[in-house]
Design a protein around this motif. Structure first.
Motif, PDB file in Angstrom:
ATOM      1  N   ASP A   1       0.875  -1.316   0.067  1.00 46.93           N
ATOM      2  CA  ASP A   1       0.047  -0.003  -0.008  1.00 46.93           C
ATOM      3  C   ASP A   1       0.890   1.051  -0.024  1.00 46.93           C
ATOM      4  OD1 ASP A   1      -2.115  -1.934   0.202  1.00 46.93           O
ATOM      5  OD2 ASP A   1      -2.813  -1.384   2.072  1.00 46.93           O
ATOM      6  N   SER A   2       1.959   1.194   0.802  1.00 43.51           N
ATOM      7  CA  SER A   2       2.774   2.062   0.868  1.00 43.51           C
ATOM      8  C   SER A   2       3.578   2.606  -0.531  1.00 43.51           C
ATOM      9  CB  SER A   2       3.792   2.143   2.057  1.00 43.51           C
ATOM     10  OG  SER A   2       3.046   2.207   3.340  1.00 43.51           O
ATOM     11  N   VAL A   3       3.987   1.454  -1.201  1.00 44.48           N
ATOM     12  CA  VAL A   3       4.618   1.732  -2.248  1.00 44.48           C
ATOM     13  C   VAL A   3       3.897   2.388  -3.424  1.00 44.48           C
ATOM     14  CG1 VAL A   3       5.344   0.500  -4.470  1.00 44.48           C
ATOM     15  CG2 VAL A   3       5.859  -0.460  -2.156  1.00 44.48           C
ATOM     16  N   PHE A   4       2.526   2.211  -3.269  1.00 50.23           N
ATOM     17  CA  PHE A   4       1.651   3.114  -4.391  1.00 50.23           C
ATOM     18  C   PHE A   4       1.541   4.631  -3.936  1.00 50.23           C
ATOM     19  CE2 PHE A   4      -1.839   5.218  -5.688  1.00 50.23           C
ATOM     20  CZ  PHE A   4      -1.973   5.026  -7.142  1.00 50.23           C
ATOM     21  N   THR A   5       1.179   4.759  -2.473  1.00 52.55           N
ATOM     22  CA  THR A   5       1.084   6.030  -2.133  1.00 52.55           C
ATOM     23  C   THR A   5       2.155   6.950  -2.097  1.00 52.55           C
ATOM     24  OG1 THR A   5      -0.429   5.353  -0.250  1.00 52.55           O
ATOM     25  CG2 THR A   5       0.618   7.457  -0.047  1.00 52.55           C
ATOM     26  N   LYS A   6       3.340   6.390  -2.011  1.00 51.49           N
ATOM     27  CA  LYS A   6       4.696   7.240  -2.149  1.00 51.49           C
ATOM     28  C   LYS A   6       5.136   7.572  -3.635  1.00 51.49           C
ATOM     29  CE  LYS A   6       5.832   7.142   2.055  1.00 51.49           C
ATOM     30  NZ  LYS A   6       5.997   8.595   2.938  1.00 51.49           N
ATOM     31  N   LEU A   7       4.334   6.537  -4.685  1.00 53.11           N
ATOM     32  CA  LEU A   7       4.660   6.813  -5.923  1.00 53.11           C
ATOM     33  C   LEU A   7       3.397   7.811  -6.857  1.00 53.11           C
ATOM     34  CD1 LEU A   7       6.476   3.627  -7.127  1.00 53.11           C
ATOM     35  CD2 LEU A   7       7.274   6.096  -7.601  1.00 53.11           C
ATOM     36  N   SER A   8       2.338   8.276  -5.853  1.00 53.58           N
ATOM     37  CA  SER A   8       1.061   8.790  -6.433  1.00 53.58           C
ATOM     38  C   SER A   8       1.693  10.145  -7.235  1.00 53.58           C
ATOM     39  CB  SER A   8       0.263   9.269  -5.402  1.00 53.58           C
ATOM     40  OG  SER A   8       0.938  10.203  -4.378  1.00 53.58           O
ATOM     41  N   GLY A   9       2.786  10.781  -7.041  1.00 54.15           N
ATOM     42  CA  GLY A   9       3.120  11.910  -7.845  1.00 54.15           C
ATOM     43  C   GLY A   9       3.679  11.560  -9.054  1.00 54.15           C
ATOM     44  N   ASP A  10       4.260  10.332  -9.088  1.00 52.92           N
ATOM     45  CA  ASP A  10       4.682   9.955 -10.598  1.00 52.92           C
ATOM     46  C   ASP A  10       3.604   9.094 -11.309  1.00 52.92           C
ATOM     47  OD1 ASP A  10       7.074  11.156 -10.776  1.00 52.92           O
ATOM     48  OD2 ASP A  10       8.243   9.516 -11.266  1.00 52.92           O
ATOM     49  N   PHE A  11       2.579   8.768 -10.732  1.00 51.11           N
ATOM     50  CA  PHE A  11       1.814   7.629 -11.265  1.00 51.11           C
ATOM     51  C   PHE A  11       0.993   8.016 -12.563  1.00 51.11           C
ATOM     52  CE2 PHE A  11      -2.613   5.650 -11.556  1.00 51.11           C
ATOM     53  CZ  PHE A  11      -2.019   4.193 -11.741  1.00 51.11           C
ATOM     54  N   MET A  12       0.891   9.305 -12.698  1.00 48.73           N
ATOM     55  CA  MET A  12       0.225   9.758 -13.972  1.00 48.73           C
ATOM     56  C   MET A  12       1.090  10.470 -15.037  1.00 48.73           C
ATOM     57  SD  MET A  12      -2.947   8.886 -13.800  1.00 48.73           S
ATOM     58  CE  MET A  12      -4.010   9.803 -14.868  1.00 48.73           C
ATOM     59  N   LYS A  13       2.278  10.390 -14.715  1.00 41.06           N
ATOM     60  CA  LYS A  13       3.436  11.176 -15.480  1.00 41.06           C
ATOM     61  C   LYS A  13       3.528   9.993 -16.799  1.00 41.06           C
ATOM     62  CE  LYS A  13       6.220  13.773 -12.347  1.00 41.06           C
ATOM     63  NZ  LYS A  13       7.458  13.862 -11.764  1.00 41.06           N
ATOM     64  N   PRO A  14       3.627  10.681 -17.932  1.00 42.68           N
ATOM     65  CA  PRO A  14       3.838   9.612 -19.204  1.00 42.68           C
ATOM     66  C   PRO A  14       5.711   9.555 -19.417  1.00 42.68           C
ATOM     67  CG  PRO A  14       3.687  11.817 -19.858  1.00 42.68           C
ATOM     68  CD  PRO A  14       3.391  11.930 -18.521  1.00 42.68           C
ATOM     69  N   VAL A  15       5.957   8.489 -20.119  1.00 43.05           N
ATOM     70  CA  VAL A  15       7.285   8.269 -20.225  1.00 43.05           C
ATOM     71  C   VAL A  15       7.219   7.707 -21.800  1.00 43.05           C
ATOM     72  CG1 VAL A  15       7.994   7.367 -17.957  1.00 43.05           C
ATOM     73  CG2 VAL A  15       6.881   5.791 -19.567  1.00 43.05           C
ATOM     74  N   ILE A  16       6.735   8.429 -22.640  1.00 46.02           N
ATOM     75  CA  ILE A  16       6.720   8.395 -23.954  1.00 46.02           C
ATOM     76  C   ILE A  16       8.294   8.856 -24.527  1.00 46.02           C
ATOM     77  CG2 ILE A  16       5.962   9.028 -26.392  1.00 46.02           C
ATOM     78  CD1 ILE A  16       3.204   9.607 -24.781  1.00 46.02           C
ATOM     79  N   SER A  17       8.698   9.895 -24.108  1.00 45.87           N
ATOM     80  CA  SER A  17      10.137  10.363 -24.475  1.00 45.87           C
ATOM     81  C   SER A  17      11.053   9.147 -24.011  1.00 45.87           C
ATOM     82  CB  SER A  17      10.383  11.674 -23.635  1.00 45.87           C
ATOM     83  OG  SER A  17      10.292  11.365 -22.363  1.00 45.87           O
ATOM     84  N   GLY A  18      11.038   8.710 -23.062  1.00 44.64           N
ATOM     85  CA  GLY A  18      11.982   7.585 -22.816  1.00 44.64           C
ATOM     86  C   GLY A  18      11.946   6.331 -23.615  1.00 44.64           C
ATOM     87  N   VAL A  19      10.515   5.969 -24.093  1.00 45.74           N
ATOM     88  CA  VAL A  19      10.802   5.018 -25.448  1.00 45.74           C
ATOM     89  C   VAL A  19      11.296   5.554 -26.426  1.00 45.74           C
ATOM     90  CG1 VAL A  19       8.963   3.850 -26.746  1.00 45.74           C
ATOM     91  CG2 VAL A  19       8.479   4.151 -24.470  1.00 45.74           C
ATOM     92  N   ASP A  20      11.174   6.841 -26.654  1.00 42.15           N
ATOM     93  CA  ASP A  20      11.854   7.599 -27.939  1.00 42.15           C
ATOM     94  C   ASP A  20      13.053   7.417 -27.690  1.00 42.15           C
ATOM     95  OD1 ASP A  20      10.335   8.626 -30.189  1.00 42.15           O
ATOM     96  OD2 ASP A  20       9.365  10.088 -28.926  1.00 42.15           O
ATOM     97  N   GLU A  21      13.779   7.635 -26.592  1.00 39.12           N
ATOM     98  CA  GLU A  21      15.015   7.578 -26.268  1.00 39.12           C
ATOM     99  C   GLU A  21      15.785   6.324 -26.418  1.00 39.12           C
ATOM    100  OE1 GLU A  21      18.391   8.837 -22.830  1.00 39.12           O
ATOM    101  OE2 GLU A  21      16.296   9.500 -22.769  1.00 39.12           O
ATOM    102  N   LEU A  22      15.064   5.203 -26.176  1.00 41.06           N
ATOM    103  CA  LEU A  22      15.634   3.828 -26.405  1.00 41.06           C
ATOM    104  C   LEU A  22      15.563   3.541 -27.828  1.00 41.06           C
ATOM    105  CD1 LEU A  22      13.613   1.902 -23.411  1.00 41.06           C
ATOM    106  CD2 LEU A  22      15.962   2.318 -23.315  1.00 41.06           C
ATOM    107  N   LEU A  23      14.539   3.794 -28.356  1.00 44.83           N
ATOM    108  CA  LEU A  23      14.600   3.573 -30.114  1.00 44.83           C
ATOM    109  C   LEU A  23      15.693   4.183 -30.737  1.00 44.83           C
ATOM    110  CD1 LEU A  23      10.708   3.806 -30.653  1.00 44.83           C
ATOM    111  CD2 LEU A  23      12.250   1.607 -30.858  1.00 44.83           C
ATOM    112  N   ALA A  24      15.975   5.412 -29.991  1.00 43.41           N
ATOM    113  CA  ALA A  24      17.094   6.250 -30.699  1.00 43.41           C
ATOM    114  C   ALA A  24      18.445   5.769 -30.576  1.00 43.41           C
ATOM    115  CB  ALA A  24      17.239   7.812 -30.203  1.00 43.41           C
ATOM    116  N   LYS A  25      18.538   4.980 -29.476  1.00 44.97           N
ATOM    117  CA  LYS A  25      19.908   4.233 -29.022  1.00 44.97           C
ATOM    118  C   LYS A  25      19.748   3.196 -29.840  1.00 44.97           C
ATOM    119  CE  LYS A  25      20.579   6.365 -24.451  1.00 44.97           C
ATOM    120  NZ  LYS A  25      21.938   6.732 -24.747  1.00 44.97           N
ATOM    121  N   GLY A  26      18.908   2.895 -30.488  1.00 43.68           N
ATOM    122  CA  GLY A  26      19.011   1.184 -31.413  1.00 43.68           C
ATOM    123  C   GLY A  26      18.595   0.037 -30.376  1.00 43.68           C
ATOM    124  N   ILE A  27      17.789   0.487 -29.046  1.00 41.67           N
ATOM    125  CA  ILE A  27      17.433  -0.630 -28.292  1.00 41.67           C
ATOM    126  C   ILE A  27      16.286  -1.472 -29.093  1.00 41.67           C
ATOM    127  CG2 ILE A  27      16.487  -1.450 -26.020  1.00 41.67           C
ATOM    128  CD1 ILE A  27      19.249  -0.555 -26.108  1.00 41.67           C
TER     129      ILE A  27
END
Length: 456
Positions: free
Chosen positions: A335-361
C-alpha cells in the motif's frame, strides 16, 4: 510433471543460506533456482528469484536469453503474481505450467520497488517516490547479480513488463544503458517488451469512454460523464498537477463503474469480479469509491487468501522455502509503495521510449484486445506520438497475422515491425495476456528474445 518434478521437490525441501536474518543468496540443490536479497540502499532490501531453464539449448549460434519480469501496481509482486499466476514454472496449486516462459529463456523475477512483495524497507523514508529512483534501485540489483557472475554475463537480458511495470522497464533500461556505457554494469541488454503498459496515462483515460461506448458498455450519458473527467485529467497532467491527476483517475474509474454497472477494467467483456483468472481492481462499486490502487492490492490479497490462493502460498510454503524473515509479510508494505509514487503515477514516459529507440534498443509493445485499463486504443495513441525517425514507415507497414502451431484457421493476433520497433495485437486477451493467450504469447517471447529454443 516432466522436468518440473525436481522443482516441486526443491520447493518443499531446499533451504537457502543466511546472513543474519536475511537470505543473501541461495540455490536449489539441483541448481535450477537461485534467490536472495540485495540491499540496494542501506536498509532497503530487494528480493529476486532466478529460474534456470531445463529447456536451455547449448552450442547454438544464438545465446540463451534471460528475461527479467517486472510487475505493475506499483506495488504488485512479480515474484508472486507474474511467477505463479502468469509465466513461471508452477501455478498457484504448485503444479507445472506447460506454457511457462522457461521454454524460451531463464526467468528472473524481482519484487520491485522496495516494499513490494517480499522486498522491504526498514524505514518508511526509504520508499521510492519516482520511477527514476525505482530504475536506479533495479540497476543496483543488476550490478550485484551480473557483475559477479560471468555465466550470467553470457546471456543477453530482456526486460519484459506488464502494466505499471512498463514505466519501470523504460526507466530501468535507460539507467542500465548508462551504467553499461560507463563500465559499471556488465551485461548485454537485448531489448524491452512493454505489455499492456501504463506508458501514457492521458491517452489511456481518454480512450476509456469512447471504447466502452463502441462496445455498448456505456451510453451517451456515460460517455459525456467520463469524457468530462478525462479532460480534467488531461489538463492536470499538462499543468504538472500529477497528484491531483491521480485523484481524478480514481474518480474516473468510479464514473466508469457506475455507468457500466461495474465493468472489469482488465477485460471489458466481463463484469468486475466475474473471472477468477483476471486480477480485477474492483470487487464492488463501494470498493471503487475514493479508492486508489492500494485498495486494489488489499482486496486482491483478501480475495486470494479467501480462496486459498496466492496469498496463502506466498505467506506459507513459499515463504518457508525461501526462508524469508519472519517479520516480513508478502505484500505487507505494498500500500505504501503506491502512495509514495502517487506523484509519478500519471506521468508519461513516451520520451523514454523514444530515447530507447534512438539508441537502437529493440522495443516490443504488445496489447490484449479486450483490456480496458491499458486499452489498445490508448496504446496506439501514444505510439503515434513518438518522435522516432522510423515512426511513419512503421505506421505504413502492413500487419502480419499470427497463429499457433499448424492451425491457420484461427487468427490469434497481428504483428507489425519496422527496424527495432515491434507491435503485437493479441486477440482474445485482456490485461494479463500470457494468461489469456499463452500459446501466441510464448511464440512472441521466443521471437523477441531470439531464443534458440524450438518454436511451439
Amino acid at each position: 510433471m516432466g522436468n518440473w518434478g525436481i522443482i516441486v521437490v526443491s520447493l518443499l525441501l531446499c533451504s537457502p543460506l543466511f546472513h543474519g536474518e536475511i537470505a543473501v543468496a541461495a540455490k536449489a540443490k539441483e541448481g535450477s533456482e537461485e534467490w536472495g536479497y540485495v540491499e540496494v540502499r542501506p536498509k532497503a532490501h530487494m528480493f529476486w528469484w532466478l529460474y534456470k531453464s531445463p529447456y536451455r539449448v547449448e552450442n547454438s549460434t544464438k545465446p540463451w536469453p534471460i528475461i527479467l519480469w517486472l510487475q505493475g501496481g506499483p506495488g504488485a509482486s512479480g515474484v508472486g503474481i507474474g511467477n505463479f499466476e502468469e509465466v513461471g514454472p508452477l501455478d498457484t496449486d504448485l503444479k507445472a505450467r506447460n506454457s511457462t516462459w522457461l521454454r524460451k529463456a531463464d526467468l528472473l523475477f524481482v519484487d520491485n520497488p522496495v516494499g513490494t512483495g517480499y522486498s522491504f524497507v526498514e524505514d518508511e523514508k526509504l520508499f521510492v517516490t519516482t520511477d527514476e529512483e525505482a530504475g536506479n534501485d533495479l540497476t543496483t540489483l543488476l550490478e550485484e547479480l551480473f557483475n559477479k557472475n560471468e555465466n550470467l554475463q553470457k546471456s543477453p537480458l530482456y526486460i519484459v513488463a506488464e502494466s505499471y511495470g512498463g514505466k519501470f522497464a523504460v526507466t530501468l533500461a535507460l539507467a542500465a544503458v548508462k551504467a553499461i556505457e560507463a563500465g559499471k554494469l556488465k551485461l548485454k541488454l537485448g531489448g524491452v517488451a512493454l505489455g499492456d503498459s501504463w506508458i501514457s496515462p492521458e491517452d489511456y483515460v481518454l480512450s476509456w469512454g469512447p471504447l466502452l461506448k463502441d462496445v455498448s458498455r456505456i451510453d451517451n450519458n456515460g460517455l459525456q460523464a467520463s469524457n468530462s473527467v478525462a479532460q480534467k485529467i488531461k489538463k492536470q497532467i499538462q499543468e504538472g498537477q500529477y497528484v491531483e491527476a491521480t485523484d481524478s483517475w480514481s474518480e474516473l474509474e468510479s464514473v466508469i463503474a457506475r455507468f457500466s454497472n461495474n465493468v472489469d477494467f482488465y477485460n471489458f467483456l466481463q463484469d468486475s469480479g466475474s473471472d477468477s483468472i483476471s486480477i480485477t481492481a474492483m470487487e464492488s462499486s463501494k470498493a471503487i469509491s475514493g479508492r486508489r490502487y492500494s485498495g486494489y492490492l488489499s482486496s486482491l490479497r483478501s480475495s486470494l487468501a479467501a480462496t486459498g490462493g496466492l496469498d496463502d502460498i506466498m505467506n506459507g510454503v513459499i515463504k518457508k522455502k525461501l526462508k524469508i524473515p519472519e517479520n516480513v509479510t508478502w505484500g505487507g508494505q505494498s500500500d505504501s509503495v503506491f502512495t509514495k509514487l502517487s506523484g509519478d503515477f500519471m506521468k508519461p514516459v513516451i520520451s523514454g521510449v523514444d530515447e530507447l529507440l534512438a539508441k537502437g534498443i529493440n522495443v516490443t509493445v504488445y496489447n490484449g484486445q479486450i483490456d480496458l485499463i491499458c486499452a489498445t486504443k490508448g496504446t496506439q495513441a501514444w505510439v503515434e506520438k513518438l518522435k522516432w525517425e522510423g515512426l511513419q514507415n512503421f505506421l505504413c507497414t502492413d500487419r502480419t497475422p499470427l497463429y499457433c502451431g499448424s492451425n491457420r484457421g484461427s487468427t490469434k493476433g497481428f504483428r507489425k515491425s519496422y527496424k527495432n520497433f515491434h507491435f503485437y495485437w493479441i486477440l482474445g486477451a485482456g490485461h494479463f495476456v500470457p494468461v489469456n493467450q499463452p500459446c501466441v504469447t510464448l511464440n512472441m517471447i521466443g521471437a523477441f528474445t531470439q531464443s534458440p529454443a524450438v518454436s511451439t
